[in-house]
Design an enzyme around this catalytic site. Structure first.
Site, PDB file in Angstrom:
ATOM      1  N   HIS A 143      22.659 -28.375 -65.104  1.00 19.94           N
ATOM      2  CA  HIS A 143      22.070 -29.075 -66.261  1.00 19.94           C
ATOM      3  C   HIS A 143      22.528 -30.276 -66.462  1.00 19.94           C
ATOM      4  O   HIS A 143      23.788 -30.597 -65.968  1.00 19.94           O
ATOM      5  CB  HIS A 143      22.274 -28.234 -67.671  1.00 19.94           C
ATOM      6  CG  HIS A 143      21.428 -27.129 -67.789  1.00 19.94           C
ATOM      7  ND1 HIS A 143      20.526 -26.900 -68.717  1.00 19.94           N
ATOM      8  CD2 HIS A 143      21.550 -25.837 -66.795  1.00 19.94           C
ATOM      9  CE1 HIS A 143      19.938 -25.495 -68.623  1.00 19.94           C
ATOM     10  NE2 HIS A 143      20.656 -25.015 -67.677  1.00 19.94           N
ATOM     11  N   ASP A 277      15.332 -16.417 -62.610  1.00 17.63           N
ATOM     12  CA  ASP A 277      15.727 -17.712 -62.708  1.00 17.63           C
ATOM     13  C   ASP A 277      15.115 -18.546 -61.804  1.00 17.63           C
ATOM     14  O   ASP A 277      15.926 -19.496 -61.017  1.00 17.63           O
ATOM     15  CB  ASP A 277      17.480 -17.774 -62.799  1.00 17.63           C
ATOM     16  CG  ASP A 277      18.152 -19.057 -63.128  1.00 17.63           C
ATOM     17  OD1 ASP A 277      17.120 -19.707 -63.811  1.00 17.63           O
ATOM     18  OD2 ASP A 277      19.201 -19.493 -62.844  1.00 17.63           O
TER      19      ASP A 277
END
Length: 379
Positions: A143, A277
């Site tokens: 992220h 994911d």
């Protein structure tokens, strides 16, 4: 398949709870009409499963991309439809498109696009998962640290409105950038709050579970670990009893023996479930893609940034079943529940994870008996 009545037989049938041998399933006009022992179920065209498994389609609650696209790149109905189509090819009847940490503007655009996709009838879109931006920078993983921030009152209002308009909203957050009161407010509105990307200690995590968080995002990855003096989020999940957790069962993100230990230690009624994911490469042969200007490389089942940081997974849930049964050594019945019924129940859509009268044939998959692939029974 065009027959008004079709009977599947000749292979195990998973009904969402149990795996049955010598059973059959009859669909009349595309809906499940009869399910039970082969001797009691007959009619219409007969399809021999040849040992393959008939099961509800997978329910994947963490899908970042597919068909060459990342949701964060272009949060539009067209992107969502392409992602859904790609994951349907991989056996998913229902997905939660997942937006990783981004700007408030991108978040609102993604919420709007998801609502529109559902209104337009994109059938595989079961809601939305917002993974961030209210995470811990210390556990950011792939992220963008510049976009991670505290949750504000405005953020809460945006999420409350989204929860009202979406069939399911899952939010991954960290105690470092949220409060227990915010969690309680979201949960009361129907949001599935999941702890993840956090360094929070054991006691803090238990406090947030008491406030209503009921899940953890990709157990063991990007979180405080189970230590000898500090059990962390991992320990809190396994001890809480009412908390579920997603697992990336690719044999890379978490060692199979670690998964086995967690499975045995986890306290009910919370359960572990499988997530992909998955990133842009899902359903493609692409060797790389771009994530907010950063190149993600695909190599031997790994997706990594240039520094080697794992960036999502190169995984589908059939492969996860294979890892869970062959390497973790779980019974197939348990692994199937983790890919279907458990995640479906977590987002309040229990019907999606089981075979019951009225189940649509278009939501039922045929899994090869060697767990090499899955296709929809109606296709």
């Amino acid at each position: 398949m065009t027959s008004d009545s079709i009977t599947f037989r000749g292979g195990p049938i998973f009904d969402g709870t149990h795996l049955h041998n010598s059973w059959a399933a009859r669909f009349d006009n595309g809906q499940l009409a009869d399910l039970g022992p082969q001797k009691d179920v007959a009619g219409g065209q007969v399809v021999d499963l040849s040992g393959d498994i008939l099961s509800p389609g997978y329910v994947d609650l963490q899908v970042n991309g597919g068909d060459g696209l990342m949701l964060t790149d272009a949060p539009t109905v067209e992107t969502l439809a392409r992602m859904a189509k790609a994951h349907r090819r991989l056996g998913c009847q229902l997905i939660l498109p997942t937006l990783i940490t981004d700007t408030p503007e991108k978040t609102r655009a993604t919420i709007g696009a998801t609502i529109s996709a559902i209104e337009r009838g994109v059938p595989e879109i079961g809601g939305l998962h917002l993974e961030g931006p209210h995470l811990s920078i210390n556990r950011k993983g792939a992220h963008d640290a510049d976009l991670i921030r505290e949750m504000t009152d405005v953020d809460v209002e945006v999420l409350l409105d989204a929860a009202f308009r979406l069939p399911a909203l899952m939010v991954t957050l960290a105690p470092e950038n949220t409060t227990e009161t915010q969690v309680q407010t979201l949960v009361e509105a129907g949001v599935v709050v999941s702890l993840g990307h956090t360094d929070a200690p054991f006691d803090t995590c238990l406090d947030y579970f008491a406030a209503g968080a009921c899940c953890a995002t990709h157990l063991f990855n990007a979180m405080s670990q189970l230590g000898n003096r500090e059990p962390g989020l991992v320990g809190a999940v396994l001890a809480a009893g009412n908390v579920s957790a997603g697992l990336i069962a690719d044999g890379i993100h978490v060692h199979p023996q670690t998964i086995a230990a967690a499975w045995n230690a986890n306290q009910k009624p919370g359960e572990l479930f499988l997530v992909s994911d998955s990133m842009a490469v899902a359903g493609t042969e692409f060797e790389s893609f771009q994530l907010e200007g950063r190149r993600i490389n695909r190599n031997k089942g790994r997706l990594t940034l240039g520094d080697g940081t794992l960036a999502g997974a190169d995984l589908d849930l059939t492969k996860a079943l294979r890892v869970m049964t062959e390497e973790v050594k779980l019974p197939l019945e348990w692994a199937l529940r983790a890919a279907t019924a458990v995640p479906a129940q977590l987002i309040g859509n229990a019907k999606a994870g089981c075979l019951i009268t009225g189940t649509l044939m278009r939501s039922v998959i045929r899994i090869k008996n060697d767990l090499s692939s899955a296709t929809f029974a109606s296709e």
